[in-house]
Design an enzyme around this catalytic site. Sequence first.
Site, PDB file in Angstrom:
ATOM      1  N   CYS A   9       0.826  -1.207   0.000  1.00 61.54           N
ATOM      2  CA  CYS A   9       0.000   0.000   0.000  1.00 61.54           C
ATOM      3  C   CYS A   9       0.863   1.261   0.000  1.00 61.54           C
ATOM      4  CB  CYS A   9      -0.919   0.000   1.223  1.00 61.54           C
ATOM      5  SG  CYS A   9      -2.310   1.159   1.067  1.00 61.54           S
ATOM      6  N   ASP A 140      -6.196  -2.729  11.590  1.00 64.36           N
ATOM      7  CA  ASP A 140      -4.966  -1.942  11.643  1.00 64.36           C
ATOM      8  C   ASP A 140      -4.829  -1.352  13.037  1.00 64.36           C
ATOM      9  OD1 ASP A 140      -2.688  -0.554  10.937  1.00 64.36           O
ATOM     10  OD2 ASP A 140      -3.661   0.744   9.449  1.00 64.36           O
TER      11      ASP A 140
END
Length: 224
Positions: A9, A140
């Site tokens: 990412c 996360d």
Amino acid sequence: MMTTALKICGLQSVEVLKSMINLPVDYIGFVFAKSRRQVSPQQAAGLLQVLQEWETDNIPSAVGVFVNPDLEELEVLLQEAKLDVVQLHGQESPQFCREVKERFPVSVFKAVSIESERPEMERLSALQSYAGCIDGLLIDTYDPVYGGGSGRTFAWDLIPPYQQWAKQQGIPLFVAGGLDSDNITQLMDQYAPYGVDVSSGVESAPGVKDINKVTAFVERVKGI
């Protein structure tokens, strides 16, 4: 045996992305939210062209990362940058996630920040409302500024209830937060998530991807 899905990412550089075209990466994430890794729709369109040159058997899916967008913003962006997945990192409601799924030809992943101090029942009850509204779940480390993307790990023993919920929903679970080539093997051995998401752990400086670190991480995850 099924291999772990891998998402890299925060790509910004065409040169770095081109250097990755022979690596078995499953998802490439482009950050449209305010961040040091943010790209414009025009930058993303150029990066997405590189994916068509990928030299492995499967072209990575293109993921756009957003924080509290509106539908009009998504519509304009998706006309310029053709994404496969919209990943939502803010306080987007289940109804909003459903509307994105119905309105656009994309999958919807919802990111959830893990706040260790928050009671487990409270965290999981909030998740229940997204049943049937999303196509993937990403967990996360909580960050008070951006919500996620802090580059720090969370307590991995909190993973199993999220895995169970995702399994019940028939959707993939991705784990992010402070992953790098030193700790990824431990995570996979202990919890075997469907997928892993890395950003800062493959950077030489904030927002700057390092192809050597990317390669080392891919090798660990894919066992090559």
